[in-house]
Design a protein around this motif. Structure first.
Motif, PDB file in Angstrom:
ATOM      1  N   GLU A   1      32.741  38.041 -29.327  1.00  0.00           N
ATOM      2  CA  GLU A   1      32.817  37.742 -30.758  1.00  0.00           C
ATOM      3  C   GLU A   1      33.196  36.281 -30.964  1.00  0.00           C
ATOM      4  OE1 GLU A   1      35.618  40.390 -32.470  1.00  0.00           O
ATOM      5  OE2 GLU A   1      34.500  42.213 -31.962  1.00  0.00           O
TER       6      GLU A   1
ATOM      7  N   GLY B   1      27.531  33.514 -37.774  1.00  0.00           N
ATOM      8  CA  GLY B   1      26.975  34.851 -37.617  1.00  0.00           C
ATOM      9  C   GLY B   1      25.463  34.835 -37.507  1.00  0.00           C
TER      10      GLY B   1
ATOM     11  N   ARG C   1      18.230  39.430 -36.112  1.00  0.00           N
ATOM     12  CA  ARG C   1      18.960  40.014 -35.001  1.00  0.00           C
ATOM     13  C   ARG C   1      18.050  40.554 -33.897  1.00  0.00           C
ATOM     14  NH1 ARG C   1      23.663  42.957 -38.702  1.00  0.00           N
ATOM     15  NH2 ARG C   1      24.718  40.982 -39.230  1.00  0.00           N
TER      16      ARG C   1
ATOM     17  N   THR D   1      25.615  42.157 -33.948  1.00  0.00           N
ATOM     18  CA  THR D   1      26.112  42.778 -35.176  1.00  0.00           C
ATOM     19  C   THR D   1      27.096  41.818 -35.851  1.00  0.00           C
ATOM     20  OG1 THR D   1      27.982  43.847 -34.061  1.00  0.00           O
ATOM     21  CG2 THR D   1      25.901  45.068 -34.114  1.00  0.00           C
ATOM     22  N   ASP D   2      27.577  42.249 -37.018  1.00  0.00           N
ATOM     23  CA  ASP D   2      28.645  41.501 -37.683  1.00  0.00           C
ATOM     24  C   ASP D   2      29.993  41.899 -37.091  1.00  0.00           C
ATOM     25  OD1 ASP D   2      26.922  40.177 -39.403  1.00  0.00           O
ATOM     26  OD2 ASP D   2      26.933  41.823 -40.866  1.00  0.00           O
ATOM     27  N   ARG D   3      30.942  41.002 -37.250  1.00  0.00           N
ATOM     28  CA  ARG D   3      32.302  41.329 -36.835  1.00  0.00           C
ATOM     29  C   ARG D   3      32.939  42.278 -37.851  1.00  0.00           C
ATOM     30  NH1 ARG D   3      35.725  36.129 -36.068  1.00  0.00           N
ATOM     31  NH2 ARG D   3      37.171  37.681 -35.191  1.00  0.00           N
TER      32      ARG D   3
ATOM     33  N   THR E   1      32.966  35.910 -41.534  1.00  0.00           N
ATOM     34  CA  THR E   1      31.914  35.244 -40.753  1.00  0.00           C
ATOM     35  C   THR E   1      32.043  35.630 -39.296  1.00  0.00           C
ATOM     36  OG1 THR E   1      33.329  33.300 -40.358  1.00  0.00           O
ATOM     37  CG2 THR E   1      31.908  33.242 -42.319  1.00  0.00           C
TER      38      THR E   1
ATOM     39  N   ALA F   1      29.792  36.339 -35.370  1.00  0.00           N
ATOM     40  CA  ALA F   1      28.814  37.245 -34.751  1.00  0.00           C
ATOM     41  C   ALA F   1      29.485  38.034 -33.637  1.00  0.00           C
ATOM     42  CB  ALA F   1      27.634  36.456 -34.193  1.00  0.00           C
ATOM     43  N   ARG F   2      28.935  39.205 -33.392  1.00  0.00           N
ATOM     44  CA  ARG F   2      29.420  40.038 -32.287  1.00  0.00           C
ATOM     45  C   ARG F   2      28.199  40.485 -31.488  1.00  0.00           C
ATOM     46  NH1 ARG F   2      32.449  45.491 -33.687  1.00  0.00           N
ATOM     47  NH2 ARG F   2      34.288  44.147 -33.778  1.00  0.00           N
TER      48      ARG F   2
END
Length: 529
Positions: free
Chosen positions: A456, A461, A467, A509-511, A516, A518-519
Motif C-alpha cells: 500500500e 491511487g 486497474r 484496489t483502493d486502500r 488516497t 493504492a493497494r
C-alpha cells in the motif's frame, strides 16, 4: 529425442495398423479362443468312443460266458438273440488246436445268417449332398484338431480268421481285444474279439462288430450348436467392434484433422471439435485439444501484439536518437553539442532499459516452466529485500514499513528469485508514486489456504477504469515530474506473469479508510508439507 511407439510399449507392427483393425483383431482373437471348442468336440468324441469300447468289452465278456455254458445246439439262437439286442454282428471261429493256421479256419457261425442285419454300411457315393458336406466338415475339423485316424473297416471277401487281425490277436493273448475302425461313411466301427477256450482242447473266437452311427450324430449335433453359437457371437462381436471403432476412430480422425490444420496454420480460426456430448476419455481429449488450440492461438496473438508493441516502443527512442545524431554534426555550439550528447545518452539508456525489460518479459514464461520450485518463506524474503533497498538508498525519502509474519506462516511453493522480482516491482512503484515523507506498507499474512501479500502507498491511487490496463505490457502511467523514459511499462506485466505462473492472482484496489493511495494484493497458494 521424440519417442516412437515402440519406446512407449506399442509394438511396431501394431503401430502400423489402424485402430479399427486392432479392435477387430482383439475381438477375433477372443472368438478364435471360442472356436477352440471344436478341440473339445474331438475330446468329447474320443470319450464317447472309449465309453462304447468299455461297454462293448463288457457285453462281449457276458456273451462269451453265456456262450460257454450253453449247449452247442442252442448257441446259434443265443448269439442271434444277443446280436439283435445289442445291435451287433457276432461271428464264431472254431479252432481245434492252437497250431492250426488261421487261414484255414472259416467262420463257423454268423448271427446275420439266421437274423436280420443289425446295421448297414452306407456307400458315401450314393448319399445326398448334405451328407457329403457333413463328411467334408468332419475331415476338415479332424485335420485342424489333429484327430486320430483309425483304420478303414471293410468286410472280407472270404470270411476266415486270418481276415481279422483283431481275432488273431485275441487268440494269441488268450483274452479280450477291442479296436476302433472307420466305416466307408466315416462312422466308427467298434470291434471286439475274445478267445473262449474249451477245457477239452481247442476253442472258439467270438468276434463282435458294431456300427456306432449315433456317435457321429451326437458329435455333429453338438458341432452344429457350437457353430450356430459361434456365428451369432461372430456377428455380434464384429458389429460391436465396428460400432466401437466408429465411435472411437471417427472422432479421433476429426481431432487429428483439426490438429493438422492447426499445425499447417492455413486457417486463422481452426475450430477443434469439443464433443460436448462425449463424457468419456475421447470427450476429455477433445476438450483438452480445443483448450490447447485456443491457448496456442491466444499465445500467438499475444506474441504478435507484443512484437507490434515492441516495434512501436523502440521507434520513439530510435527516432529521438537518430535526430540527435543527425543534428550533432551540424551544431557547432559546444553548449548545444553537450545538450545533444545528453539526449543521446538518455536515449541509449532508455533503449538499454527497454531491451532489458523486453527480454525479461519475453522469457519469463519459459523460465518459469523450467524453474525448480521450492518452499519460500515470504516473510524472510521480503524482509531481506526491504533491508537491501534501505541500505542502497532506493527508498529516497519514503518510509517503508513491513509487518513481518510469524516464521513459517507465509510459506509458498515457487521460485524465490522470481517472487522477489514481483515484490521489488510493486515496492518500486509504490515508492515512486508516494509523496515526500510518505508511507509504504508491506504485509504478508496467511488467509486459509492462501498467502496474501499487500503493498500500500499514499499516492494518487489507481482509477477503477485503469486497474486492468496497468497490467498490460508497455502501459506506463507515471507520476508527475518523473523524467520521461525511466520506465518501460513492463514491470507490472512481468509481475502478473510471474504471479500467474505460480497459480496466483494480482489486483489493484483502493486502500481501506484512506482518501488516497493504492493497494496491490497478491494471493498465492500456501505450501503445505
Amino acid at each position: 529425442m521424440p519417442k516412437n511407439d515402440s519406446a512407449l510399449g506399442t509394438p511396431e507392427a501394431a503401430a502400423r495398423t489402424s485402430l479399427t483393425t486392432r479392435i477387430l483383431a482383439v475381438n477375433i482373437f477372443a472368438l478364435a479362443m471360442l472356436a477352440g471348442g471344436f478341440f473339445y468336440l474331438d475330446s468329447y468324441r474320443s470319450q464317447l468312443i472309449d465309453a462304447r469300447l468299455d461297454e462293448t468289452a463288457t457285453q462281449v465278456r457276458l456273451i462269451a460266458e453265456a456262450y460257454a455254458v450253453t449247449p452247442a445246439e442252442d448257441r446259434p439262437k443265443l448269439l442271434a438273440k444277443f446280436g439283435q439286442v445289442t445291435e451287433t454282428r457276432l461271428r464264431i471261429y472254431h479252432y481245434p488246436v492252437p497250431s492250426v493256421a488261421p487261414a484255414s479256419i472259416p467262420v463257423q457261425f454268423d448271427s446275420w445268417s439266421i437274423s436280420p442285419p443289425t446295421y448297414q454300411l452306407r456307400d458315401p457315393t450314393q448319399e445326398e449332398w448334405q451328407k457329403r458336406v457333413a463328411r467334408f466338415l468332419d475331415r476338415t475339423i479332424d485335420v485342424i484338431v489333429g484327430a486320430d485316424r483309425p483304420g478303414q473297416y471293410a468286410d472280407p471277401d472270404r470270411d476266415t480268421l486270418v481276415a481279422w487281425p483283431l481275432a488273431q490277436q485275441a487268440m494269441k493273448v488268450h483274452g479280450l481285444v477291442t479296436d476302433v475302425e472307420r466305416a466307408p461313411d466315416r462312422t466308427p466301427m467298434i470291434l471286439a474279439a475274445i478267445d473262449i477256450r474249451n477245457p477239452r482242447g481247442g476253442g472258439d473266437i467270438l468276434l463282435s462288430t458294431e456300427n456306432q452311427r449315433d456317435i457321429i450324430r451326437i458329435v455333429r449335433a453338438e458341432r452344429l450348436r457350437l457353430t450356430v453359437v459361434l456365428l451369432i457371437v461372430v456377428l455380434v462381436s464384429v458389429s460391436l467392434s465396428l460400432f466401437l471403432a466408429r465411435t472411437i476412430v471417427r472422432p479421433l480422425r476429426r481431432l487429428a484433422l483439426a490438429a493438422h490444420r492447426v499445425r499447417l496454420g492455413r486457417a486463422r480460426e481452426v475450430q477443434v471439435p469439443r464433443l460436448p456430448e462425449r463424457r468419456d476419455e475421447i470427450g476429455t481429449l477433445a476438450r483438452a485439444l480445443s483448450d490447447m488450440s485456443m491457448a496456442i492461438r491466444q499465445r500467438i496473438d499475444a506474441t504478435e501484439a507484443f512484437a507490434a508493441d515492441v516495434t512501436h516502443e523502440l521507434k520513439n527512442p530510435l527516432a529521438s536518437l537518430r535526430s540527435a545524431v543527425d543534428s550533432l554534426g551540424l551544431v557547432k555550439d559546444p553548449e548545444l553539442q553537450k545538450q545533444l550528447i545528453d539526449v543521446i545518452r538518455d536515449d541509449v539508456g532508455r533503449l538499454d532499459r527497454l531491451i532489458t525489460d523486453i527480454a525479461e518479459a519475453s522469457r519469463v514464461d519459459a523460465e518459469l516452466a523450467r524453474a525448480r520450485f521450492e518452499s519460500v518463506d515470504l516473510g524472510i524474503m521480503i524482509e531481506g529485500l526491504l533491508t537491501a533497498r534501505e541500505e542502497r538508498g532506493r527508498n529516497r525519502d519514503v518510509r517503508v514499513a513491513f509487518a513481518r509474519p510469524h516464521r513459517g506462516t507465509a510459506v509458498v511453493f515457487g521460485d524465490g528469485s522470481r517472487l522477489t522480482r514481483v515484490i521489488e516491482n510493486l515496492v518500486e512503484n509504490a515508492v515512486s508514486f508516494s509523496p515526500p515523507q510518505g508511507l509504504v506498507q508491506v504485509a504478508a499474512t496467511r488467509d486459509g489456504d492462501d498467502v496474501v501479500i499487500r503493498v500500500e502507498d499514499e499516492g494518487p491511487g489507481v482509477p477503477p477504469e485503469a486497474r486492468e490496463a496497468i497490467f498490460n505490457r508497455f502501459h506506463s502511467d507515471r507520476p508527475e515530474g518523473e523524467q520521461f523514459g525511466r520506465h518501460s511499462g513492463l514491470g507490472l506485466a512481468i509481475a502478473k506473469a510471474i504471479v500467474e505462473g505460480h497459480n496466483g492472482t494480482i489486483m489493484a484496489t483502493d486502500r481501506d479508510n484512506a482518501p488516497t493511495g493504492a493497494r496491490f494484493v497478491i494471493r498465492l497458494p500456501a505450501w503445505s508439507r
